[in-house]
Write an enzyme that holds these catalytic residues in place. Sequence first.
Site, mmCIF file in Angstrom:
data_model
loop_
_atom_site.group_PDB
_atom_site.id
_atom_site.type_symbol
_atom_site.label_atom_id
_atom_site.label_comp_id
_atom_site.label_asym_id
_atom_site.label_seq_id
_atom_site.Cartn_x
_atom_site.Cartn_y
_atom_site.Cartn_z
ATOM 1 N N CYS A 117 0.875 -1.146 0.162
ATOM 2 C CA CYS A 117 -0.098 -0.071 0.087
ATOM 3 C C CYS A 117 0.852 1.182 0.149
ATOM 4 O O CYS A 117 0.309 2.244 -0.023
ATOM 5 C CB CYS A 117 -0.973 -0.008 1.222
ATOM 6 S SG CYS A 117 -2.379 -1.002 0.994
ATOM 7 N N THR A 127 -17.096 10.370 0.746
ATOM 8 C CA THR A 127 -16.159 10.077 2.327
ATOM 9 C C THR A 127 -14.754 9.493 2.158
ATOM 10 O O THR A 127 -14.310 9.175 3.197
ATOM 11 C CB THR A 127 -17.209 9.595 3.253
ATOM 12 O OG1 THR A 127 -17.501 8.524 3.125
ATOM 13 C CG2 THR A 127 -18.344 10.680 3.547
ATOM 14 N N ASP A 165 -14.049 2.806 2.267
ATOM 15 C CA ASP A 165 -12.968 1.525 1.907
ATOM 16 C C ASP A 165 -13.834 0.847 0.792
ATOM 17 O O ASP A 165 -13.065 0.295 0.088
ATOM 18 C CB ASP A 165 -13.185 0.630 2.925
ATOM 19 C CG ASP A 165 -12.699 1.390 4.436
ATOM 20 O OD1 ASP A 165 -11.193 1.860 4.175
ATOM 21 O OD2 ASP A 165 -13.306 1.485 5.286
#
Length: 350
Positions: free
Chosen positions: A18, A50, A53
């Site tokens: 990541c 927002t 995920d």
Amino acid sequence: MATTPSPRLTSLSHGGGCGCKIAPGVLSDILRSSGAAGFVPPQLLVGIETSDDAAVYRLNDEQALVATTDFFMPIVDDPYEFGRIAATNALSDVYAMGGTPIMALALVAMPVNQLPLEVIGAIVRGGQDVCRAAGIPIAGGHTIDSVEPIYGLVAMGLVHPDRVRRNADARPGDVLVLGKPLGVGVYSAALKKEQLGDAHYREMIANTTRLNTPGPLLAALPGVHAITDVTGFGLAGHALEMARGAGVTVHIDWARVPLLPGVEQLAAQGFVTGASGRNWAGYGAGVVLAPGLPATAQNLVTDPQTSGGLLVACTSDTVQQVLDTFAQEGFAHAAVVGRVEAGPAQLHVG
């Protein structure tokens, strides 16, 4: 005839895990300039507004589809473990929304003239084994010849619409619980320079291949208001997204944040990813670091986590249930790390 040895996977990529993410400030500029919101149907319960995920789309009164994708370049040299880490990381976004995975598609981009087919096969097998452990099939996917090795998944899951847990629903008075220790980025920086010990490498693999299965169990608790997973933007970045989404002030008690063994020492020796600095440049203006913090605190709070832990905002009387849920799923290092207060959308680390 002697065979040419396979190159180290991490040597073929400019970044790993990541830590490959586009810096948060740059990403915000891209999305803003693209007009990315587009058409938003009423069934879309969670979109990009927002920085959550995963996307969530209501199918009916009992079911909503959770859809996400995640892929990156190698964070380790072992191809099988790379596949496992990438798949675990991709499925995490489904769990973070409160969902249960149902199916995945593989995304495979490999330099086929540089990597032996058995190496590529081991990467794919690692992803398959993680999906098997999660109880889902890899039902298809897409492959391309690429300059750098890339692997990941499109992951889909189901959740009851009432149990969707966004990152933006934290409330003043909530307590924050973190499910996994920090430090994967530091470990990866040391590994790339061949300075990570065997014990720390084993810790890294165990941490990054532990599926975030507590997600749907936590979402079933009425006192749990918000969940996100801590990945490439680090604990500070994802906590700040929570603060901005909910319009609250988030406080992190640095002394209570769990860290992987030896991480502070490695960070002090300079084993820090470039993504940590890019993270701070992207969102540091929204973070207040208290005087007297350890010199390594800024680098560690921005350390990019690959397949990191869930960050949970819950009422104070739900904390023990949250910790018990983590414990029963094998997350021994879950800990209370902060609180949510009314105030400007900022993060305070102290």
